[in-house]
Design a protein around this motif. Structure first.
Motif, short mmCIF file in Angstrom:
data_model
loop_
_atom_site.label_atom_id
_atom_site.label_comp_id
_atom_site.label_asym_id
_atom_site.label_seq_id
_atom_site.Cartn_x
_atom_site.Cartn_y
_atom_site.Cartn_z
N GLY A 41 0.66 -1.23 -0.04
CA GLY A 41 -0.08 -0.23 0.12
C GLY A 41 0.58 1.34 -0.04
O GLY A 41 0.48 2.48 0.01
N LYS A 44 3.57 1.83 -4.28
CA LYS A 44 4.59 0.86 -5.55
C LYS A 44 4.31 1.11 -6.83
O LYS A 44 4.64 0.97 -8.00
CB LYS A 44 5.18 -0.19 -5.34
CG LYS A 44 6.36 0.12 -4.28
CD LYS A 44 6.85 -1.11 -3.55
CE LYS A 44 5.83 -2.42 -2.99
NZ LYS A 44 4.75 -1.98 -1.73
N THR A 46 1.36 1.99 -8.05
CA THR A 46 1.44 3.78 -7.94
C THR A 46 1.62 3.95 -9.46
O THR A 46 1.87 5.21 -9.55
CB THR A 46 0.09 3.84 -7.11
OG1 THR A 46 -0.74 3.61 -6.30
CG2 THR A 46 -0.20 5.37 -7.49
N TYR A 57 -4.58 7.10 -13.12
CA TYR A 57 -3.61 7.60 -11.41
C TYR A 57 -3.57 9.01 -12.42
O TYR A 57 -2.59 9.23 -13.14
CB TYR A 57 -2.27 6.62 -11.88
CG TYR A 57 -2.91 5.24 -11.24
CD1 TYR A 57 -2.77 4.78 -9.92
CD2 TYR A 57 -3.63 4.05 -11.59
CE1 TYR A 57 -3.15 3.46 -9.05
CE2 TYR A 57 -4.27 3.57 -11.68
CZ TYR A 57 -3.65 2.26 -10.49
OH TYR A 57 -4.21 1.48 -9.77
N1 LIG Z 1 -7.62 1.49 -8.49
C1 LIG Z 1 -7.34 1.97 -7.96
N2 LIG Z 1 -8.55 2.95 -7.29
C2 LIG Z 1 -8.29 2.96 -4.99
N3 LIG Z 1 -7.28 2.94 -4.75
C3 LIG Z 1 -6.33 2.51 -5.41
C4 LIG Z 1 -6.25 1.46 -6.77
N4 LIG Z 1 -4.87 1.86 -6.50
C5 LIG Z 1 -4.33 1.95 -6.09
N5 LIG Z 1 -4.36 2.52 -4.76
C6 LIG Z 1 -5.04 2.33 -3.25
O1 LIG Z 1 -3.31 3.47 -3.17
C7 LIG Z 1 -2.64 3.14 -2.42
C8 LIG Z 1 -1.22 2.48 -3.05
O2 LIG Z 1 -1.49 1.43 -3.64
P1 LIG Z 1 -0.20 0.85 -4.31
O3 LIG Z 1 0.50 1.16 -5.43
O4 LIG Z 1 -1.23 -0.87 -5.25
O5 LIG Z 1 1.12 0.08 -3.07
P2 LIG Z 1 1.51 -0.76 -3.75
O6 LIG Z 1 2.34 -1.75 -4.92
O7 LIG Z 1 2.92 -1.03 -2.87
O8 LIG Z 1 1.27 -1.64 -2.77
C9 LIG Z 1 -3.98 1.88 -1.89
O9 LIG Z 1 -4.58 2.71 -0.54
C10 LIG Z 1 -5.05 1.47 -2.66
O10 LIG Z 1 -5.45 1.04 -1.67
#
Ligand SMILES: Nc1ncnc2c1ncn2[C@@H]1O[C@H](COP(=O)(O)OP(=O)(O)O)[C@@H](O)[C@H]1O
Ligand SMILES: [Mg+2]
Lengths: 248, 468
Positions: A41, A44, A46, A57
């Motif tokens: 979370g 990464k 993202t 994004y």
């Molecule tokens: N498509 C999405 N819709 C809503 N929230 C998202 C989405 N993608 C990521 N998030 C939120 O963004 C944050 C970072 O997620 P993410 O980039 O997947 O983290 P990691 O890859 O580091 O585990 C999290 O709180 C996640 O819930």
């Protein structure tokens, strides 16, 4: 001095109006391998999506440069054509399109001309052999019904075939067994040796890095890079986890 | 420009003279026995056919227009005669053919002469040679493959008379009756017992004289143990000023025979396509429908398979693509009336730009159809939020031991999948088209390669410009 492939400046990214990345600065030069680690979370994936241009994004501030050109507002296909590649953490299933015909059309789109089937098959078979994929996979629908490991191998197969100058691998090793990690790692090493492009490897795991030379390690916590070090930082995280950064 | 002059010349010689001749009854309203008689005379029908036409006309005049499907208000039934006369307003100029259709011809790589024929501005496209060669080839196996008109008087005249509109009767609905009265063109195929026709036979009705392809009749009889693949239609849009298509297809599959009937229909977008298709399958026989429905303004199309003999099987694989201004009501009907019969319906429907696509499946398993099996799988894909896709399944099962399965899925194109494909270098348009082509794979997989390629091109064409 090596050429700068990718550069981000103060990159802020929001998903559904929630800011996830709060200003990320990153620089990747040709031939370098960067490892990106961080708790679940942290943002990464993202970052990977934002770099590749996923419209969900949104970059709200800062910019992305690729090979010296600003690409912050470019669509994903333009970035791909410019030489960027993202191996998805969760590759999508596309029924009705075979893996091999998809790779072929992606290659043709990128180079803007037809590829002879014979040449393509030869190259594809070579890459599949390296990844220990049976030839019959090429005839299966893109990711449809693939196991987790098969999907990841298919991503690396595309990496080898499309041969981008910058590759972002998002947890390509997650959920794979020891042998599969080794196979995937062999594919990445092959890419590294052949292309000498840039690599950003997002991982929780050191196994994929065993045979890969690493130049930099970044720790991403809560949407910020909190520390950058060399390969030894991977070991440190491996032993102590992210606790130290979370407290801070 | 030389080409243009050529078109104009052909135009005059073929149509103008006829028009002058027939202007006398041009303004008559409705369809009269005189018009039908005249048509019958021109076609040199045998006596029974002339009577058949007149009886059908009576039925037609008695019956009501269907009111349960998409609206056909745009069809001017009061001036139905104008749809029937082949020469009606057919002296269109190439310059009057809608741009959209010209573009489609262009992109599909249809030769100029054929384009003009399809657009109704040129003379008959010369497909005779291809047709003739194919005929010769299969004739050596005893296969009869000819146009319906010659079949009426040829060696198999009795067989034609015995089967013509016995499966689809004029009384079935108003447009079947209309067809019985004014049918013209189409193909007749007879495959003798035990003969396997190696190459798919293809109909060329689309290239026939002006007005053909509106009321064409297809009659195919595959005798015991024989095997045939028949392909009808093509992906080029057929443009007619008269915008009604009421064709009829009757397929007879005898004991242990197999018939695969493939069509790609792509009518121009002003067309009302009210087509009736039916097959009857005897013991151990099999009918395989492969059907692509594109184009037309409104379609009513529900091929029916009657499984009449023990162990008879039917498969229907179809795709319907409805774009802006289109309301396509399609489906398939399976009637099990013998033991151990099997049917399988597998369809995809796509709607975009406000198009409406409705899929009706109907499975009837009669008391006598012990141990029968039926499966229905329908999937819909809506490419935007203002398009509609519905599936309307109906089942009437009258045995206890029937094995029945039904599955329906309605979905949207996933933005994440589009992004995934784009991240590999495909443009948004190409990514979406690829997903749609993949969705249509159930049909394209079943088509011979050149038709699959044509269908994929067609999908590509429909997808182009769909991004705002
Ligand atoms: N498509 C999405 N819709 C809503 N929230 C998202 C989405 N993608 C990521 N998030 C939120 O963004 C944050 C970072 O997620 P993410 O980039 O997947 O983290 P990691 O890859 O580091 O585990 C999290 O709180 C996640 O819930
Ligand atoms: Mg992630």
């Amino acid at each position: 001095m090596a050429e700068i492939l990718l550069q981000t400046e103060g990159l802020k990214v929001s998903v559904e109006d929630k800011e996830i990345l709060h200003g990320v600065d990153l620089q990747v030069k040709r031939g370098e391998t960067h490892v990106l680690m961080g708790p679940n979370g942290a943002g990464k994936s993202t970052l990977g999506y934002a770099l590749m241009g996923n419209p969900r994004y949104k970059v709200t501030d800062g910019s992305i440069f690729f090979e010296g050109k600003e690409i912050t507002g470019e669509s994903a296909d333009k970035r791909a054509k410019a030489g960027m590649f993202l191996s998805f953490q969760n590759p999508l299933e596309v029924p009705g399109i075979t893996l091999s015909s998809f790779i072929k059309s992606a290659m043709e789109q990128r180079q803007g001309s037809r590829i002879r089937l014979w040449d393509f098959k030869k190259e594809l078979n070579k890459a599949m052999e390296l990844l220990q994929m049976e030839e019959s996979y090429g005839a299966r629908d893109l990711n449809a019904g693939f196991s987790g490991g098969e999907k990841k191998k298919a991503e690396i197969l595309q990496l080898l075939m499309l041969n981008p100058s910058l590759a972002i691998l998002d947890e390509t090793d997650s959920g794979l067994d020891v042998d599969a990690v080794r196979t995937v790692s062999r594919g990445v090493l092959e890419y590294q040796k052949e292309k000498k492009g840039g690599l950003i490897i997002i991982t929780h795991n050191t196994r994929i890095l065993e045979s890969l030379p690493v130049d930099y390690t970044h720790i991403l916590v809560d949407g910020k890079i909190v520390r950058t070090g060399d390969a030894s930082l991977v070991e440190e995280i491996n032993e102590k986890g992210f606790e130290e950064f979370l407290k801070a | 420009m030389e080409e243009k002059t050529y078109v104009d010349d052909i135009d005059r010689s073929v149509y103008d003279i006829k028009n002058e001749e027939k202007d006398g009854y041009r303004m008559k309203e409705g369809l009269t026995p005189e018009i039908v008689q005249q048509l019958s005379k021109e076609k040199k029908d045998p006596q029974w056919m002339q009577l058949f036409r007149l009886e059908s006309l009576q039925i037609y005049n008695r019956m009501e227009v269907p009111d349960w499907g998409p609206s056909i208000e745009g069809l001017d039934m009061d001036h139905i005669a104008t749809y029937v006369r082949p020469d009606t307003k057919m002296s269109t100029k190439w310059s009057e053919v809608p741009e959209e259709i010209k573009e489609t011809f262009e992109r599909l790589g249809i030769p100029q002469a054929e384009r003009e024929s399809l657009a109704g501005v040129g003379a008959q496209y010369d497909s005779e040679l291809v047709y003739h060669n194919l005929k010769e080839e299969v004739a050596a196996q005893g296969v009869v493959y000819t146009d319906m008109e010659s079949a009426l008087t040829g060696e198999y005249a009795d067989m034609v008379k015995k089967h013509f509109m016995k499966l689809v009767k004029p009384g079935d609905h108003k447009f079947a009756a209309l067809h019985g009265a004014v049918w013209s063109g189409g193909s007749f195929v007879y495959v003798p017992p035990g003969v396997t026709v190696e190459i798919p036979l293809q109909s060329y009705f689309r290239l026939n004289a002006p007005g053909a392809g509106q009321f064409e009749h297809t009659l195919i009889i595959v005798d015991e143990g024989a095997d045939l693949h028949f392909i009808e239609g093509c992906s080029a849009p057929k443009y007619n000023v008269a915008n009604l298509h009421a064709g009829c297809v009757e397929l007879y599959v005898k004991k242990n025979a197999r018939l695969r009937y493939s069509t790609i229909e792509n009518w121009s977008k002003n067309m009302y396509n009210l087509n009736t298709k039916r097959a009857v399958v005897e013991e151990g026989g099999k009918i395989e429908w492969v059907s692509g429905s594109f184009g037309s303004h409104v379609s009513y199309l529900y091929p029916m398979s009657i499984l009449k003999g023990k162990g008879a099987r039917a498969e229907f694989t179809g795709i319907t693509f409805a774009g802006a201004g289109q309301n396509l009501d399609t489906g398939a009907k399976m009637v099990h009336s013998a033991p151990e019969t099997t049917s399988y319906i597998n369809t995809r429907s796509i709607s975009k730009d406000g198009g409406v696509s409705t899929f009706r499946s109907s499975v009837v398993v009669g008391k006598e159809a012990k141990k029968s099996k039926a499966a229905v799988s329908c999937q819909s894909l809506m490419l935007d939020s203002h398009s509609r896709s519905d599936t309307i399944p109906a089942m009437d099962i009258r045995t206890k031991d029937a094995d029945i399965g039904h599955e329906a899925k309605i979905g949207k194109i996933s933005d994440e999948a589009v992004f995934y494909l784009m991240s590999r270098g495909l443009s948004e348009e190409e990514a979406r088209a690829m997903i749609v082509r993949g969705f249509a794979d159930n049909v394209s997989r079943e088509l011979p390669l050149e038709y699959a390629v044509e269908m994929n091109n067609l999908i590509q064409l429909e997808m182009v410009g769909s991004i705002g």
